[in-house]
Design an enzyme around this catalytic site. Structure first.
Site, PDB file in Angstrom:
ATOM      1  CB  CYS A   9      -0.967   0.003   1.181  1.00 37.25           C
ATOM      2  SG  CYS A   9      -0.163  -0.016   2.801  1.00 37.25           S
ATOM      3  CG  MET A  13       1.580   0.724  -9.280  1.00 35.14           C
ATOM      4  SD  MET A  13       0.619   1.779 -10.399  1.00 35.14           S
ATOM      5  CE  MET A  13      -0.935   0.901 -10.450  1.00 35.14           C
ATOM      6  CB  CYS A  84      -0.367  -6.151  -9.882  1.00 29.90           C
ATOM      7  SG  CYS A  84      -2.167  -6.250  -9.963  1.00 29.90           S
ATOM      8  CG  MET A 111      -2.983  -5.238 -13.497  1.00 32.38           C
ATOM      9  SD  MET A 111      -3.420  -6.991 -13.520  1.00 32.38           S
ATOM     10  CE  MET A 111      -5.132  -6.916 -12.984  1.00 32.38           C
ATOM     11  CG  HIS A 142       8.519   0.255 -18.914  1.00 26.77           C
ATOM     12  ND1 HIS A 142       8.519  -0.670 -19.931  1.00 26.77           N
ATOM     13  CD2 HIS A 142       7.281   0.203 -18.349  1.00 26.77           C
ATOM     14  CE1 HIS A 142       7.335  -1.270 -19.968  1.00 26.77           C
ATOM     15  NE2 HIS A 142       6.573  -0.751 -19.031  1.00 26.77           N
ATOM     16  CE  LYS A 146       9.240  -2.919 -16.554  1.00 27.71           C
ATOM     17  NZ  LYS A 146       8.406  -3.380 -15.417  1.00 27.71           N
ATOM     18  N   GLY A 152       7.465  -7.406 -18.382  1.00 28.86           N
ATOM     19  CA  GLY A 152       6.590  -8.571 -18.404  1.00 28.86           C
ATOM     20  C   GLY A 152       5.545  -8.458 -19.494  1.00 28.86           C
TER      21      GLY A 152
END
Length: 250
Positions: A9, A13, A84, A111, A142, A146, A152
């Protein structure tokens, strides 16, 4: 009302998912998991094993190293997971499949609804274009933070194509190591890292005197969070098994 545990959390994201859920009357985040000291407006546990809050689903945007404990927790509590986190090893991916025999797990390389639609389109395009002699290359871009490369999503796009050819194509990641002409039965995959690029993927079909490019550009992380929340609503209450965004979209 779907009750969600947000695993990771405190990350970028995790914050985006939390803000989206806060404006969704059909779900709520009842707890979060993060090793850092963060204030999220709901209880946050540093260790997932300490979480005693009842929930219908877990959304995971953490790291590969945190996934094993997550899988064990979801199995013991029988709480479905939307997984994810990226950069999972082959061993860890196999473990995910093993745990999916005991609890519902939804895993997707991306997603985004748009990316998953592109995968569907590629399955139709690739056989036709390959028959006409088109070469296939994938270029992904990206941000400079990253860690894993190629992404992926790039691998998932290549896999979507390769499945239509009974996995006969090989993946080439670095042409500088091989001084020879490309073969027809290969998919080149290149990675670019720089700046704050959220995510950019191009699937290039290069034929004689013509090039067809299927592109997807993400301008914010919100679209991934929207997909994850959509997936959480779908998988809550589902029986044990391995699910993907394809199941959600259908």
């Amino acid at each position: 009302m779907v009750k969600i545990i947000m695993h990771g959390c405190g990350g970028k994201m995790g914050h985006v998912v939390s803000s989206i859920v806060a404006n969704d009357e059909n779900c709520e985040i009842v707890a979060g998991i993060d090793p850092r000291d963060v204030e999220m407006g709901y209880p946050v546990f540093k260790n997932i094993d300490d979480c005693n809050v009842e929930a219908d689903c877990i959304i995971d945007f953490s790291t590969a190293s945190a996934v094993p404990a997550l899988l064990e927790y979801s199995k013991s509590k029988n709480i479905p997971v939307v997984l994810c986190s990226t950069g999972l090893s082959e061993e860890l991916n196999n473990k995910v499949l093993e745990y999916s025999k005991h609890v519902a797990i939804l895993k997707s390389a991306n997603m985004s609804v748009g990316v998953n639609l592109i995968m569907k389109v590629l399955k139709e395009l690739a056989p036709v274009l390959a028959e006409e002699g088109f070469d296939i290359e994938i270029v992904e871009k990206h941000h400079n933070q990253k860690i894993d490369a190629p992404s992926g999503t790039a691998i998932a796009l290549a896999d979507a194509i390769n499945e239509e050819f009974n996995n006969e194509y090989k993946y080439v990641f670095d042409r500088s190591q091989v001084r020879e002409k490309r073969s027809q039965k290969e998919i080149g995959i290149s990675a670019v890292r720089g700046g704050t690029i959220v995510g950019d993927h191009d699937v290039i079909f290069a034929g004689r005197d013509e090039v067809i490019t299927i592109s997807h550009t993400a301008y914010s992380k919100e679209l991934f969070a929207v997909g994850a929340v959509k997936a959480a609503k779908y998988i809550a209450g589902k029986p044990a098994g391995f699910y993907t965004m394809k199941n959600v979209m259908e």
